[in-house]
Design a protein around this motif. Structure first.
Motif, short mmCIF file in Angstrom:
data_model
loop_
_atom_site.label_atom_id
_atom_site.label_comp_id
_atom_site.label_asym_id
_atom_site.label_seq_id
_atom_site.Cartn_x
_atom_site.Cartn_y
_atom_site.Cartn_z
N CYS A 57 -15.74 25.67 -9.73
CA CYS A 57 -15.96 26.75 -11.07
C CYS A 57 -14.80 27.21 -11.60
O CYS A 57 -14.38 27.06 -12.59
N GLY A 58 -13.97 26.19 -10.75
CA GLY A 58 -12.69 25.37 -11.07
C GLY A 58 -11.66 27.46 -10.90
O GLY A 58 -9.99 27.36 -10.98
N LYS A 59 -11.55 28.06 -10.64
CA LYS A 59 -10.99 29.44 -9.86
C LYS A 59 -9.67 29.42 -9.04
O LYS A 59 -9.28 29.88 -8.75
N CYS A 60 -9.95 28.46 -7.88
CA CYS A 60 -8.07 28.19 -7.17
C CYS A 60 -7.96 27.16 -8.23
O CYS A 60 -6.38 27.37 -8.65
N THR A 61 -8.13 26.80 -9.48
CA THR A 61 -7.15 25.92 -10.00
C THR A 61 -6.87 26.63 -11.50
O THR A 61 -5.54 27.10 -11.62
N ALA A 62 -7.51 27.81 -11.67
CA ALA A 62 -7.24 28.93 -12.26
C ALA A 62 -6.46 30.05 -11.64
O ALA A 62 -5.14 30.11 -12.38
N SER A 63 -5.79 29.49 -10.42
CA SER A 63 -5.14 30.57 -9.40
C SER A 63 -3.61 29.97 -9.31
O SER A 63 -2.89 30.56 -9.42
N CYS A 64 -3.88 28.58 -9.21
CA CYS A 64 -2.71 27.69 -8.78
C CYS A 64 -2.03 28.10 -9.01
O CYS A 64 -1.25 27.87 -10.76
N ARG A 106 -9.55 33.59 -2.85
CA ARG A 106 -10.33 33.91 -4.16
C ARG A 106 -11.45 33.04 -4.69
O ARG A 106 -12.21 33.51 -4.89
N GLN A 143 -13.10 29.05 -14.32
CA GLN A 143 -13.16 30.40 -14.00
C GLN A 143 -12.05 30.99 -13.98
O GLN A 143 -10.32 30.10 -14.50
N VAL A 144 -10.95 32.82 -14.44
CA VAL A 144 -10.11 32.81 -14.17
C VAL A 144 -9.80 33.22 -13.00
O VAL A 144 -10.48 34.41 -12.28
N GLY A 145 -8.53 32.95 -13.11
CA GLY A 145 -7.78 33.01 -11.69
C GLY A 145 -7.44 34.62 -11.35
O GLY A 145 -7.30 35.68 -10.71
N LYS A 146 -6.54 34.56 -12.63
CA LYS A 146 -5.84 36.49 -12.29
C LYS A 146 -5.71 36.62 -13.73
O LYS A 146 -5.66 36.10 -14.51
N GLN A 180 -5.40 34.20 -16.84
CA GLN A 180 -4.70 33.10 -16.14
C GLN A 180 -5.93 32.54 -16.22
O GLN A 180 -6.28 32.90 -14.67
N GLY A 181 -6.41 31.43 -16.58
CA GLY A 181 -7.43 30.42 -16.10
C GLY A 181 -7.25 28.37 -15.87
O GLY A 181 -6.34 28.53 -15.99
#
Lengths: 130, 663
Positions: free
Chosen positions: A26-33, A76, B461-464, B475-476
């Motif tokens: 889903c890429g949420k990790c990369t989006a959060s990094c 997340r 996905q969106v991270g935050k 931030q995605g």
């Protein structure tokens, strides 16, 4: 599949106690990094490389050293894959692969300075010795 | 002398690949009482059934054992086969050598041995079987539909059109459910209210439909064909028979600060209100949590302005008990709470909204009158970010749901398209993991959003999301481009996962209907009986069974209605003859069985008994109502003196099976 690589993979999975096959990219990790722009490969890619046994690439990945272990990715992750654990495990694998005793207990006293937290010394042992 | 026939089914290779069926037949043929043992590729086929019928006639069989699939699959089939040959259908036993043997074992030798043991147990039981005759119980020709959303309305209309009476119980003050809150519907973009409200009116005007709004089911007794249901009619403090729905009270009420539930708290209304303009029934109700008169005894404005004297501050909840032949659960869904998703800033900024809230913000009857304005400062948002899968497909993160909520991909494409259509100067971004559009004209619809309307779809996905200086910094990740986009958005829309309405859990307990781990009602068979609950007489309609869009809900609602009509069109239903029977000589009247009976089938009576010394004594003994007993067997376990027995599953029969297995 290269047997040595399968051993590496088993070692990393033992360290992480997580299944990379659960990742749905889903890429949420990369989006959060927060270190995204410093990295050549990003958290979801590291998890994927372990899953696909791409240790030839993992051997050269520089992004590992930019990870600050802020744990945002693990916090997340919707599927509890915990990419931060994979980052850390692959780092340990890289260090151990260099071979030799990188931190001997006898060296500890000379490396200590007052500002070093004890936790950091304990962590250095975990990283340097199997 | 018993003459038992044993029939071992191959089930193609399902059984025969793992179990040596010929050996099973041969070994079981040597059991005492067995006069015939044979195997056949498909016992359930017409020729297989003919073979059983002929064998019963020719060999004059007194009992039949079939080693095949689970009795849940074909017991009914084979009972009919046996009955056609003139044998009592309860002189049949099925040994399950498929689900409980061939499918779960790999070793052929072991599986064959187990099949033989299972067959032997069935032979031991059938030897003790007695012929049973199923009784009949009458069917009350009225259905209860619980939930008045589109699922409940459609089910009720279809049942009523077939000529049966239907009651709709709806916990809110109006029927209409979630669909009434939607703006447009995919994939045709027709207005939800325009297609729903005529159905609501049809339901209200139908002579066979009775709407019990602002009511809840409180207790359910009885069984299929004659359920007894207690319904709590909550006090609305307005006489439903007098109120004309003029709305004067809702304008004059001085208590103005009541969050409006129909608009999801995005605006306020008065303490006395009609939920929305097309509400059915169009009758006001007072929210006792906000009404000054009900709280302090001082006010009474609404009763002064009401021209028909409909206001009644002293109204109390009332309980009604009604009988129904069938019950349909149509309790629907709701979006999950997003309070645990701190990274998306829902609750930190009013400009982070859920998709359902966006429906209200775009609706002509909503808080902004249909102009899209962001809640914080009522300006037009120029950059809008949609986040998909918020809480959906989350395994073990302790916040979301493991399943796909199914409707979000399509409604997000709809929202994005509508916004680009109405406000072409708005940039719209959609962060997604997968776009799932399996439905008629669904993928075409999504592609239109991308190709014709220029919606930016980003894989990732969106991270935050961080609220800053009136903007929302999103931030995605863009996984295909290998980028980490940062977008300064004016409005963020979260596609929150959907979950079953919380009322479903307690209702399932009342109905003894089973639920899955996510509190969705379980169907009797996931493919072949999708609108029936495993509990006889209880049917499922709409999203209470699993996430569904409107077309699917309506289709399933019609299917549930067809099943109800099939039940109600019968005058009698055949009861299960495998019911509990007390041995009155052994019963000591302790009431243990009465306490554990989930159906209320056991009562006690004082009966005269002749004692050994020729006197008579009055003793209290258990009585079972066979029409109510469902044969669950709880009483036979609870009885301390072993007086209670289940016909067809007597203690003696079960012990014979155990003995045969342990032999």
């Amino acid at each position: 599949m290269n047997d040595t690589y399968l051993e590496y993979q088993a070692e990393i999975l033992r360290m992480t106690d997580r299944d990379p096959k659960r990742c749905m990219i889903c890429g949420k990790c990369t989006a959060s990094c927060p270190a995204f722009s410093e990295m050549d490969f990003h958290p979801h890619q590291i998890v994927g490389m372990v899953e696909r046994c791409e240790f030839d690439v993992l051997e050269t990945v520089e992004g590992l050293w930019h990870c600050m272990s802020c744990m945002a990715c693990s916090e997340r992750c919707p599927r509890d894959v915990q990419p931060a654990r994979f980052m850390d495990a692959v780092r340990q694998w890289r260090i151990r692969k260099q071979g030799g005793e990188h931190l001997h207990p006898q060296q500890v006293p000379e490396k200590i300075d007052e500002a070093t937290p004890q936790q950091a010394i304990a962590a250095a042992f975990r990283k340097y010795r199997k | 002398m018993q003459r038992i026939g044993v029939f071992v089914c191959h089930c193609g290779t399902n059984i025969a690949a793992t179990v040596d069926v010929a050996q099973v037949a041969e070994t079981l043929g040597k059991e005492p009482g067995v006069v015939l043992a044979t195997d056949y590729p498909y016992m359930c086929s017409q020729s297989g059934q003919d073979m059983i019928e002929n064998a019963i006639r020719e060999q004059k069989l007194t009992g039949v054992v079939i080693c095949s699939c689970s009795p849940r699959m074909h017991e009914a089939t084979f009972r009919k086969t046996v009955a056609r040959a003139g044998l009592n259908p309860y002189l049949l036993e099925i040994a399950n050598v498929r689900e409980q043997c061939s499918w779960v074992h790999k070793d052929r030798e072991e599986a064959t041995q187990k099949a033989i043991i299972l067959g032997r147990a069935a032979i031991a039981k059938v030897t003790l079987n007695a012929p049973l005759v199923a009784g009949e119980s009458p069917v009350v020709k009225r259905a209860l539909v619980i939930g008045g959303g589109i699922a409940g309305i459609q089910t009720a209309l279809d049942i009523a059109d077939a000529g049966f009476e239907v009651d709709i119980v709806e916990k809110e003050a109006t029927i209409g459910g979630k669909m009434a809150q939607l703006d447009k519907t995919f994939p045709t973009l027709d207005c939800a209210a325009c297609i729903l409200t005529p159905k609501m009116v049809d339901a209200a005007q139908h002579e066979k439909i009775n709407i019990l709004s602002y009511s809840e089911v409180e207790a359910v007794g009885g069984f299929v064909g004659s359920f007894r249901v207690k319904i709590r009619r909550k006090a609305r403090y307005v006489d439903e028979t007098k109120c004309t729905g003029c709305g004067l009270c809702t304008e004059k009420c001085p208590q103005k600060a009541v969050p409006n539930p129909f608009n999801l708290g995005l605006d306020t209304r008065r303490a006395i209100a009609i939920p929305f303009a097309q509400a059915v029934p169009k009758v006001a109700y007072i929210d006792p949590n906000y009404c000054t008169m009900l709280k302090t005894g001082k006010c009474g404005v609404c009763s002064k302005v009401c021209t028909v004297g409909a206001i009644d501050y002293k109204q109390q909840d009332t309980l009604e008990e009604r009988e129904y032949g069938a019950i349909v659960a149509a309790t629907g869904y709701r979006p999950i709470s997003l309070e645990k998703y701190g990274e998306y800033a829902y609750g930190q900024s009013p400009d982070v909204v859920t998709s359902l809230e966006l429906e209200r913000l775009m609706n002509a009857a909503g808080p902004t009158g249909g102009t899209l304005l962001r809640p914080s400062d009522r300006t037009h948002p120029k950059t809008i970010v949609f986040v998909q899968c918020v809480g959906s497909r989350c395994e073990e993160d302790g916040r979301g749901k493991p399943y796909c909520s199914k409707i979000c991909c399509m409604y997000t494409a709809k929202h994005a398209m509508l916004i680009r259509e109405k406000y072409p100067d708005t940039e719209v971004y959609v962060f997604y993991i997968d776009v799932r559009t399996p439905g008629k004209n669904f993928d075409e619809f999504y592609r239109r959003a991308v190709e014709e309307y220029g919606v930016h779809y980003i894989t990732g996905q969106v991270g935050k999301i961080v609220p800053e200086n009136g903007k929302l910094l999103v931030q995605g990740s863009d996984l295909l481009a290998g980028m980490q986009p940062k977008i300064a958005a004016d409005l963020v829309v979260l596609a929150a996962a959907i979950e079953p309405d919380p009322s479903a859990r307690s209702l399932a307990t009342l109905l003894t209907a089973s639920m899955d781990t996510n509190d969705f009602f379980t169907e009797a068979h996931p493919k072949l009986r999708p609108v029936e609950s495993p509990t006889a007489g209880v049917f499922l309609s709409g999203a209470c069974q699993g996430p569904k869009d409107i077309p699917e809900t309506v289709a399933q609602a019609g299917a549930a209605a067809a099943k109800v009509i099939g039940l109600l069109s019968r005058d009698h239903i055949v009861c299960n003859p495998c019911v509990a029977t007390p041995n009155e000589q052994m019963c000591n009247g302790c009431s243990s069985c009465e306490k554990v009976c989930p159906y209320g089938a056991i009562t006690y009576a004082d009966k005269e008994f002749r004692m050994p010394d020729r006197t008579t004594a009055l003793r209290r003994v258990a009585q079972v109502n066979p029409a109510v007993c469902q044969g669950c067997g709880a009483c036979t376990v609870a009885c301390p003196s072993g007086a209670m027995d289940l016909l067809g599953f007597s203690n003696k029969q079960i012990m014979a099976e155990v003995d045969a297995i342990c032999r």
